[in-house]
Design an enzyme around this catalytic site. Structure first.
Site, mmCIF file in Angstrom:
data_model
loop_
_atom_site.group_PDB
_atom_site.id
_atom_site.type_symbol
_atom_site.label_atom_id
_atom_site.label_comp_id
_atom_site.label_asym_id
_atom_site.label_seq_id
_atom_site.Cartn_x
_atom_site.Cartn_y
_atom_site.Cartn_z
ATOM 1 N N ASN A 50 2.340 -1.509 -5.844
ATOM 2 C CA ASN A 50 1.542 -2.246 -5.657
ATOM 3 C C ASN A 50 2.300 -3.972 -6.460
ATOM 4 O OD1 ASN A 50 -0.672 -0.547 -4.978
ATOM 5 N ND2 ASN A 50 0.011 -1.303 -3.277
ATOM 6 N N VAL A 58 0.795 -8.557 -9.264
ATOM 7 C CA VAL A 58 -0.214 -7.685 -8.934
ATOM 8 C C VAL A 58 -0.556 -7.915 -7.633
ATOM 9 C CG1 VAL A 58 -1.738 -5.773 -8.895
ATOM 10 C CG2 VAL A 58 -0.756 -6.684 -10.794
ATOM 11 N N CYS A 59 -0.185 -6.953 -6.586
ATOM 12 C CA CYS A 59 -0.283 -6.876 -5.212
ATOM 13 C C CYS A 59 -2.025 -6.476 -4.949
ATOM 14 C CB CYS A 59 0.412 -7.170 -3.863
ATOM 15 S SG CYS A 59 -0.445 -7.464 -2.332
ATOM 16 N N LEU A 60 -2.712 -7.295 -4.446
ATOM 17 C CA LEU A 60 -4.400 -6.834 -4.606
ATOM 18 C C LEU A 60 -5.602 -7.280 -3.154
ATOM 19 C CD1 LEU A 60 -5.971 -5.445 -7.948
ATOM 20 C CD2 LEU A 60 -5.493 -3.925 -5.434
#
Length: 153
Positions: free
Chosen positions: A82, A90-92
């Site tokens: 992620n 960051v990919c959240l």
């Protein structure tokens, strides 16, 4: 009271609370006097591929916080499903502008990052090559993740 002053007060309260009682494995600080630019150090969780590593994360808080989400980047290189391998972004899911809620806090964000080190989110993979390794060559993914942890001292 102006909106900027309200935001500043909220950020000060959040920072003070995090420094007094930090989430497990996480330390937060301001590297400069800028209340909108935070840094955190996250210890690799024992039950993860990142055990033993210490990862520095930069959190940039927008002027319209909490109406807009912070942006989060790993400063310390980390091999993670992620996290962008080139930028550290960051990919959240909950950090997307359309998913963020104004009641969200930096503490929730930090706890989510810690959890992400234990359990990556496949549906939010940053690039397909890393996702492919995670799915089909898990031994290689694990090895690269552990290497990033061993370099993050």
């Amino acid at each position: 009271m102006s909106l900027q002053k309200q935001i500043g007060n909220r950020l000060k309260k959040e920072l003070t609370a995090l420094q007094k009682s930090p989430p497990y494995g996480i330390q937060v600080n301001l590297p400069t006097d800028d209340l909108y630019a935070w840094e955190a150090e996250i210890q690799g969780p024992e039950q993860s591929h990142y055990k033993g590593g210490i990862f520095k994360v930069r959190i940039n808080i927008p002027e319209k916080y909490p109406m807009e989400p912070p942006s989060v980047h790993f400063v310390t290189p980390i091999y993670h499903l992620n996290v962008s391998q080139s930028t550290g972004q960051v990919c959240l899911a909950f950090l997307a502008a359309d998913k963020w809620v104004a009641t969200g806090t930096i503490e929730q964000l930090l706890n989510a990052l810690y959890s992400l080190l234990i359990r990556p989110e496949e549906e939010n993979a940053f690039d397909h090559e890393v996702l492919n390794k995670y799915h089909h060559y898990d031994w290689e993914y694990k090895q690269l993740a552990q290497q990033s942890a061993s370099k993050a001292k």
